[in-house]
Every structure is written in C-alpha cells, then in structure tokens.
Design a protein around this motif. Structure first.
Motif, PDB file in Angstrom:
ATOM      1  N   LEU A  52      -2.210  -3.924 129.571  1.00  0.00           N
ATOM      2  CA  LEU A  52      -1.237  -2.890 129.941  1.00  0.00           C
ATOM      3  C   LEU A  52      -0.693  -2.185 128.703  1.00  0.00           C
ATOM      4  O   LEU A  52      -0.567  -0.946 128.673  1.00  0.00           O
ATOM      5  N   LYS A  53      -0.391  -2.943 127.662  1.00  0.00           N
ATOM      6  CA  LYS A  53       0.131  -2.313 126.436  1.00  0.00           C
ATOM      7  C   LYS A  53      -0.898  -1.397 125.791  1.00  0.00           C
ATOM      8  O   LYS A  53      -0.550  -0.314 125.293  1.00  0.00           O
ATOM      9  N   ALA A  54      -2.149  -1.804 125.830  1.00  0.00           N
ATOM     10  CA  ALA A  54      -3.203  -0.962 125.239  1.00  0.00           C
ATOM     11  C   ALA A  54      -3.362   0.343 126.014  1.00  0.00           C
ATOM     12  O   ALA A  54      -3.532   1.419 125.417  1.00  0.00           O
ATOM     13  N   ILE A  55      -3.307   0.263 127.347  1.00  0.00           N
ATOM     14  CA  ILE A  55      -3.436   1.473 128.169  1.00  0.00           C
ATOM     15  C   ILE A  55      -2.249   2.394 127.961  1.00  0.00           C
ATOM     16  O   ILE A  55      -2.399   3.618 127.840  1.00  0.00           O
ATOM     17  N   ILE A  56      -1.061   1.826 127.891  1.00  0.00           N
ATOM     18  CA  ILE A  56       0.141   2.642 127.654  1.00  0.00           C
ATOM     19  C   ILE A  56       0.069   3.309 126.279  1.00  0.00           C
ATOM     20  O   ILE A  56       0.413   4.497 126.128  1.00  0.00           O
ATOM     21  N   LYS A  57      -0.389   2.566 125.286  1.00  0.00           N
ATOM     22  CA  LYS A  57      -0.487   3.122 123.932  1.00  0.00           C
ATOM     23  C   LYS A  57      -1.463   4.288 123.884  1.00  0.00           C
ATOM     24  O   LYS A  57      -1.210   5.306 123.221  1.00  0.00           O
ATOM     25  N   GLU A 116      -0.881 -13.306 129.134  1.00  0.00           N
ATOM     26  CA  GLU A 116      -1.102 -12.673 127.827  1.00  0.00           C
ATOM     27  C   GLU A 116      -2.189 -11.604 127.918  1.00  0.00           C
ATOM     28  O   GLU A 116      -2.073 -10.532 127.311  1.00  0.00           O
ATOM     29  N   TYR A 117      -3.248 -11.890 128.669  1.00  0.00           N
ATOM     30  CA  TYR A 117      -4.320 -10.912 128.810  1.00  0.00           C
ATOM     31  C   TYR A 117      -3.815  -9.660 129.530  1.00  0.00           C
ATOM     32  O   TYR A 117      -4.087  -8.520 129.110  1.00  0.00           O
ATOM     33  N   THR A 118      -3.075  -9.862 130.625  1.00  0.00           N
ATOM     34  CA  THR A 118      -2.551  -8.728 131.386  1.00  0.00           C
ATOM     35  C   THR A 118      -1.599  -7.899 130.537  1.00  0.00           C
ATOM     36  O   THR A 118      -1.671  -6.654 130.540  1.00  0.00           O
ATOM     37  N   ALA A 119      -0.720  -8.559 129.807  1.00  0.00           N
ATOM     38  CA  ALA A 119       0.221  -7.836 128.939  1.00  0.00           C
ATOM     39  C   ALA A 119      -0.524  -7.015 127.898  1.00  0.00           C
ATOM     40  O   ALA A 119      -0.177  -5.851 127.634  1.00  0.00           O
ATOM     41  N   SER A 120      -1.554  -7.598 127.310  1.00  0.00           N
ATOM     42  CA  SER A 120      -2.292  -6.878 126.276  1.00  0.00           C
ATOM     43  C   SER A 120      -3.029  -5.674 126.838  1.00  0.00           C
ATOM     44  O   SER A 120      -3.072  -4.610 126.210  1.00  0.00           O
ATOM     45  N   ALA A 140       6.336 -11.081 128.050  1.00  0.00           N
ATOM     46  CA  ALA A 140       5.131 -11.001 127.221  1.00  0.00           C
ATOM     47  C   ALA A 140       4.918  -9.598 126.672  1.00  0.00           C
ATOM     48  O   ALA A 140       4.276  -9.423 125.635  1.00  0.00           O
ATOM     49  N   MET A 141       5.465  -8.599 127.354  1.00  0.00           N
ATOM     50  CA  MET A 141       5.342  -7.220 126.894  1.00  0.00           C
ATOM     51  C   MET A 141       6.509  -6.790 126.007  1.00  0.00           C
ATOM     52  O   MET A 141       6.584  -5.630 125.599  1.00  0.00           O
ATOM     53  N   GLY A 142       7.434  -7.720 125.738  1.00  0.00           N
ATOM     54  CA  GLY A 142       8.506  -7.430 124.799  1.00  0.00           C
ATOM     55  C   GLY A 142       9.823  -7.027 125.417  1.00  0.00           C
ATOM     56  O   GLY A 142      10.761  -6.636 124.696  1.00  0.00           O
ATOM     57  N   TYR A 143       9.943  -7.105 126.738  1.00  0.00           N
ATOM     58  CA  TYR A 143      11.204  -6.763 127.403  1.00  0.00           C
ATOM     59  C   TYR A 143      11.792  -8.046 127.985  1.00  0.00           C
ATOM     60  O   TYR A 143      11.232  -8.623 128.916  1.00  0.00           O
TER      61      TYR A 143
END
Length: 734
Positions: free
Chosen positions: A98-103, A92-96, A501-504
């Motif tokens: 990565l998603k924040a950096i992509i955003k 969950e931490y890794t997914a969050s 966890a990243m939605g895919y």
C-alpha cells in the motif's frame, strides 16, 4: 461437563434489528439454538427462518465453502497459489504494498470497501478512519451503493435525512400503506408481520410491483406496472392529487418549498392516468383509486425496497415518493412518513458510520471545512477535501481510465464479495485481475478471494461485540457468543495492526472505546451510549445528549420540521427516463433480480447452515410466465440457458403465473446460476446505483437435460473444491 448460557444479541441478517436469544454450550464453544427474544422492540419475540437457523455457519460445517482460519498470501505474485503465512508477514507485506502504491500514484489510487454485515458499526468507523487518516483518501464505500444509495441521496435532497422517518412498530398503526418495489414477506418477514397486523386493524394496502408478490396478494389495490415505469406511475398519482385538489394546502404552505413549480409540471396532460396507461400497463381507474386512497389519510406510510432504487432513475423516484407524502401532509407525526427498508443487517449502520465517499460519520460532509477540521484535530492528521470514488465506478477507473495516475491500483475489501454481488460479473473479474494489489478480510472463502493477493481471517458475528443500526435507526448491542477461531481477529483490530505498520498509531482496547470516539464527533449520535442502549433495548438516532431522559427519536421530522437548511421539505419535478436497455428480437425478455427468503446476500453464511441449505440450491431458478415457457417448449424444473449482452448462465426454470409475459426474475445468491453474469452496469448518475432491476435477455431450452444436470453437478463440485470443500462420498447438495 456441558454447561449452557443464554445470551441476547441481534440477528446478523436483514435490517429488521431482531433481538435473538442464543443458547451457547460453553464447554464445547458452540451455539446450539436461537429463539426470538421478547426484549426485541421490532420483533417482539418472533424470528424468521434465517434468525432461527442462520447461526450454524459459526460451527463451520463446510457445506458450501470453507472458513478462513489463517492469513494467506500469493508469495509468487498474481497467479501463484495462496499459502498460509503469519500475521506479521501478512501485515508487513500489505503495508509495504500500500505504501509503495501511494508513493507512486498517490492515495487516491487506493479503494476501500467496508462491510454492512457482521463486523458492526465500530469496524465501520475504523474502516473509514483507516482510509481517510492512514491512506489519505475518501475512496471508501460499501454495499449501500448497490442497494439503497438512491434512498440516502434522494431523501437527503427532499427532507434532509436519508433514513426511514417511521419506525417498524408504527407500521401496524398505519391507515394506508403504499408499498412500491418491496416484498416484505421475503425481504423482511418481521416487517411483514407488522403489515399483516395493520391490515387486521383495517389498514388499506396499495402494492406496486410488476410481479404478483406476497405483498401484492395482501393488497386492496394491486398495480402490476411494467418494469422500469416507476416514475410514470408516481407522476400520474401526483397528477391526480394535484388536479383533484387532494393535497394538504396548509401543510404545503407552512412546511415545504417548490410546490407551485412542481404542480405546474405535474398537472400536464401527459401525466394523466389515461396518458400513461399504455406505457405502465395499468388501468387508469386503478391509478386514480390508488392516488385517492393515498391522500385519504394522514397516517399513510410509504414503504419501498430495491424495486425503485436499483434503477438508473432511482434517486429521482425516491424523491417522487417523498413528494407524495409532502403534498398530503404525511410526514412529521406518528404512523406516517417514508420507509426505505434496508436490506442487510447493518447497511443503515455502515452509512451512519461514514463508509461513504462523501460523508464522515454522522452524515457530515467531507467538503465542509469546519467538519473536516474537527476530524483532523481528533485524528491528528490532514484529511482529503474532495469527494471520493463510489465502488460501482471502480471498473471504469481500472479498465477505461488511460492515465495511470488516475487509476485504481489497490483495492482493500472487507466483508464483501464484488465478484459475486456486483453487476456485469465478466467486467468485475477483468477489473479485479487488472488491479495490482487486492486485499480481502472475510470469514469464508468466496469468489473475490480467488482474485486476492492477501487474505486476512476475520471474526464472525457471534465472535465479537459490536453495535448494529436497524433499518429504522435503532442502535443495538451485539454480543459475543463464543470464542473466535484461534487465528482470527476482529476486523477493527486487523485495520489497527495495518495502520500501525504504515506509521499511523491506532489502538483501542475494546469496541466501546471506538464507539465513544465516534460519539464525540457526531452530534446526532452523542447520546447513544452503550449504557443507554442496554437500559432501553436500543436507542434510535438522533439522540443528542447523554441525559437519561433523552431516549432517542421514534420518528423523524416531528412537527414537520425537516432536516434541511431552512427546515422545509422540498418538491422536485423529474420527467420519466426509460431504462437503459430494452428488449429486442435477439433479447426479447426483461430480467430483474429478486430476493430468496431462505438465503442471504452471497450465501456464504446461510449456505453453510445445515437447516437452510436444503431450502434451495444450485443452480437457482428463473421465474417465467407460463405462456413464455410454452412458446419455448420449456417445462417447470428444466435447466435453461439465460443469455444477455454481457454473458450467460445456466439455471432452472420455475413456471409462475405471478410473472407477466415477457418478464423474468432471478435470485442472486447462486454461483452457477449467477444472474449478475447478465445484469447491466448502467448507473444512476446521482447515486451510482446499478440498474439491477431491468436488462434484456433471452432464455434457451437445453435439449439434453441429463447431460446438463451432470454438467451442473461437475461445475458445482469444481467451484466448491476451489473454495476448499472436498465432499465425502459424492457431490453434496446439488
């Protein structure tokens, strides 16, 4: 009660693809022995030292470094200690992150590095799918970039396929072997066995290497050229063939393009053997003899290793090697062609599976709209349409790119150790420290883990099923031998958890499901089913149909039908470009990296095998010419300091008359004697492969040898302590 079971699998070390029979004690869940399997097409029941004894790291003897057994995180951010956490928290931490950096920065702010070692082709496929479908970038690469990336790029341009055109068993039936920048007895002992068998059958061997290697000792013609002059020699050999009319005119006319323009350039007097003699340090008569011998047979096999690819002109030298085969008709039939012999066990497979910034699995271009739409439909997502970033260009994107929107802010590293294996390690450490988020999946704690924000414990070879590709394109089944460590997961399963966890949504029940999905998208691999691999002791690609009669392809370009758009091989001329860093008064010696027969890659595997660790140990060694040692008052076995413009390291002198005066050679597995503290990060502009094989250095005598030995022991103990090892009763193997 002990019970034993014999299981056939594929060796996890070099690219020879040796099949080994492992004896497993199922009661204790331990491998206890390995032998060569007669089912191995390439090894025929033989194994080298690593194959025989290199399984012991599965038992986690904790000699060098410690097995990663649980997910870990730095909960306090950069600089805080790593602590064990649950899988759920780590995912969950890794997914969050990565998603924040992509955003904030976009998907191209994330870089992914895959593994060419234990995980296998299925994990490689999932790695590139994760980066492309989940992250949304083609920024995915692996260690082929720093070894045989030049072979893929060069041969693709010349003949349309970036792989060995010849199979390993065919080598023993060659009439001439042209060996350049490659020492099979150290890098691939099982391939060397085929070379020895060829010689016994009457094959003539040409060896080109600045150092008198074991292959040089086998050679009928040994050419000890000056390091960095490969292109001059290759052009001089071509000059002899063209000007003495040793070429196959019929083959050239029917099966190639561009020869006339190439021949006009190569026939210039500046490429006459006499004209290049001073720069190459070679006798012109020897160059002429080598060229005539090469052209004397239609069964000439060219073998090369990193001695030509790890240069800033590597791609062009690969094409120059291919030119020699094209002009003499040495393509397209049995026991001839070219052999870029891949180093790590699955570096061919990781390329096959598209862990490359410019290609999907099956060598399909990411810029081809039709191909991209096929993958988009299969994966249910939009895919990026531009070529991604090679991993060797990450430092520039982190340290020298002024626009934050164009920088790399996250690095996801699977089964690789750039903090040990990449060139110019001081720069790599600055790079890893500057990246906002670094995630690592691996089996042992290593130098890169020291920079990681999250670490995932992966299963090792022997703890999961997989497929490997040998260096000669053979897909082979890799079998699970023992049950994995309790909290470790296969690399592909970790990536699936993270994707979800990243939605895919991404889920597979086993590796065969992954393999079948890959086959459905890759025409060259479609026929290579698990069932067919089992029935035929492996399948060499291309294998286009599932028909049982389609058993793959022993040699490429049958009948000289090349994999180019028009089916013809292409000649290209390139002038010689000198190396990027030459000797000077302050740095009077040249340095090249080389392999060590008993150890592998960054040594976390072989260094944790009890029967291999004593073959050689820290701080490694530097091979030097006796005259250079005498001038510096250095004796064999002395600890010395080696210094380049990038850094310095301490290692042990090995006096050797196999080394030319002014040249030095270092192996690259060592932590203290780390030659990559010294190597230059100059890149081939076409393949982005570093110039590991040439930089300038100096060697300094250390006067107080006793204190130096104590310093090495203390430094080694400190590093091992950071890796989780606390030796009992001393400092262990020093």
């Amino acid at each position: 009660m002990d019970t034993y079971k014999n299981i056939d699998t594929v060796c996890p070390y070099c690219g020879s693809g040796c099949v080994i029979t492992c004896t497993v004690n199922t009661a204790t869940n331990r491998v206890i022995e390995a032998k060569g399997s007669p089912e191995g097409v390439n090894n025929e029941g033989r194994l080298c030292l690593k194959g025989l004894y290199g399984w012991d790291y599965l038992n986690d003897p904790q000699i060098l470094t410690k097995r990663i057994r649980h997910p870990m995180m730095r909960k306090g951010g950069k600089g805080s200690p790593l602590v064990e956490v649950s899988w759920q928290e780590a995912i969950e931490y890794t997914a969050s992150r990565l998603k924040a950096i992509i955003k904030e920065y976009g998907p191209d702010a994330v870089m992914g590095a895959g593994s060419a070692r234990g995980p296998g082709n299925e994990t490689a496929y999932i790695t590139q799918k994760f980066m492309r479908a989940v992250i949304g970038t083609n920024n995915v690469d692996h260690c082929a970039r720093i070894c045989h990336g030049a072979s893929v790029a060069g041969l693709s341009q010349s003949v349309g396929e970036g792989a060995m055109s010849v199979s390993i068993p065919e080598i023993e039936d060659a009439e001439v072997i042209f060996n350049i920048g490659y020492n099979a007895p150290v890098s691939h002992p099982i391939v060397a066995r085929r070379v020895v068998k060829a010689k016994k059958k009457g094959c003539k061997i040409i060896c080109v290497d600045p150092r008198l290697t074991e292959m040089g000792r086998l050679a009928d013609i040994y050419l000890p050229l000056k390091g960095g002059t490969n292109m001059l020699l290759l052009n001089a050999m071509a000059h002899v063939m063209v000007t003495e009319d040793l070429v196959d005119r019929d083959f050239i006319e029917k099966h190639t393009t561009g020869f006339e323009a190439y021949a006009e350039e190569i026939a210039q007097d500046k490429y006459a053997p006499e004209a290049v003699a001073a720069a190459t340090h070679l006798d012109p008569d020897d160059i002429r003899k080598a060229a005539r011998l090469f052209a004397s047979s239609k069964h000439t096999v060219t073998l090369w290793g990193m001695g030509i690819t790890q240069f800033s002109q590597g791609v062009e030298c690969v094409i120059a090697c291919s030119n020699l085969s094209l002009m003499t008709g040495n393509y397209g039939h049995y026991a001839t062609g070219v052999g870029p012999v891949r180093g790590q066990n699955n570096v061919q497979g990781t390329c096959d599976m598209g862990v490359l910034p410019n290609q999907y699995p099956g060598y399909q271009s990411v810029t081809d709209e039709t191909v991209r739409r096929k993958f988009e439909k299969a994966w249910g997502c939009a895919l990026p349409d531009k070529v991604g970033l090679p991993l060797t260009r990450v430092p520039a994107k982190v340290l020298r790119e002024p626009d934050p929107k164009k920088q790399i802010h996250a690095y996801y590293i699977i089964g690789e150790d750039p903090a040990q294996s990449d060139p110019d390690l001081p720069e790599i450490r600055r790079t890893l420290n500057a990246i906002a988020f670094v995630a690592v999946q691996d089996i042992f704690f290593n130098k890169t883990c020291e920079h990681a924000d999250v670490i995932f414990p992966a299963t090792a070879w022997g703890e999961h099923d997989a497929v490997y590709s040998s260096c000669d394109r053979r897909f082979q089944r890799v079998r699970k031998l023992i049950e994995p460590q309790p909290d470790c997961k296969p690399d592909w399963e970790i990536l699936c958890l993270l994707a979800n966890a990243m939605g895919y949504p991404m889920h597979y029940d086993n590796t065969e499901e992954i393999w079948d999905e890959m086959r459905s998208l890759c025409p060259k691999f479609t026929g290579a089913t698990y069932e067919k691999m089992d029935a035929n002791h492996g399948i060499q690609w291309p294998c286009y149909t599932e028909d049982s009669d389609d058993k793959g392809t022993q040699y490429l370009h049958d009948g000289a039908q090349f994999a180019t758009a028009d089916g013809k091989g292409r000649f290209y001329y390139f002038p010689w470009i000198p190396v990027k860093e030459v000797e000077s008064p302050d740095y009077p010696l040249s340095l090249s990296t080389v392999r060590e027969v008993g150890h592998y890659s960054v040594r976390t595997m072989t260094g944790n095998c009890r029967l291999l660790v004593d073959l050689a140990d820290e701080p490694g060694f530097i091979q030097m010419n006796p005259d250079d040692c005498q001038n510096l008052n250095i004796a064999d076995g002395d600890l010395v300091r080696v210094i380049s413009r990038r850094g310095q390291t301490v290692t042990r002198c090995q006096v050797s008359d196999r080394v030319s005066q002014g040249s030095t050679y270092m192996t690259y597995q060592w932590w203290i004697g780390a030659c990559n503290e010294l190597t230059i990060s100059a890149l081939d502009p076409k393949s982005s492969t570093p110039e590991y094989k040439y930089c300038a250095c100096r060697v300094e005598k250390i006067d107080d040898q006793k204190q130096a030995e104590m310093n090495v022991k203390a430094q080694y103990a400190a590093i091992r302590s950071r890796m989780g090892i606390q030796p009992e009763g001393g400092l262990g193997h020093v």
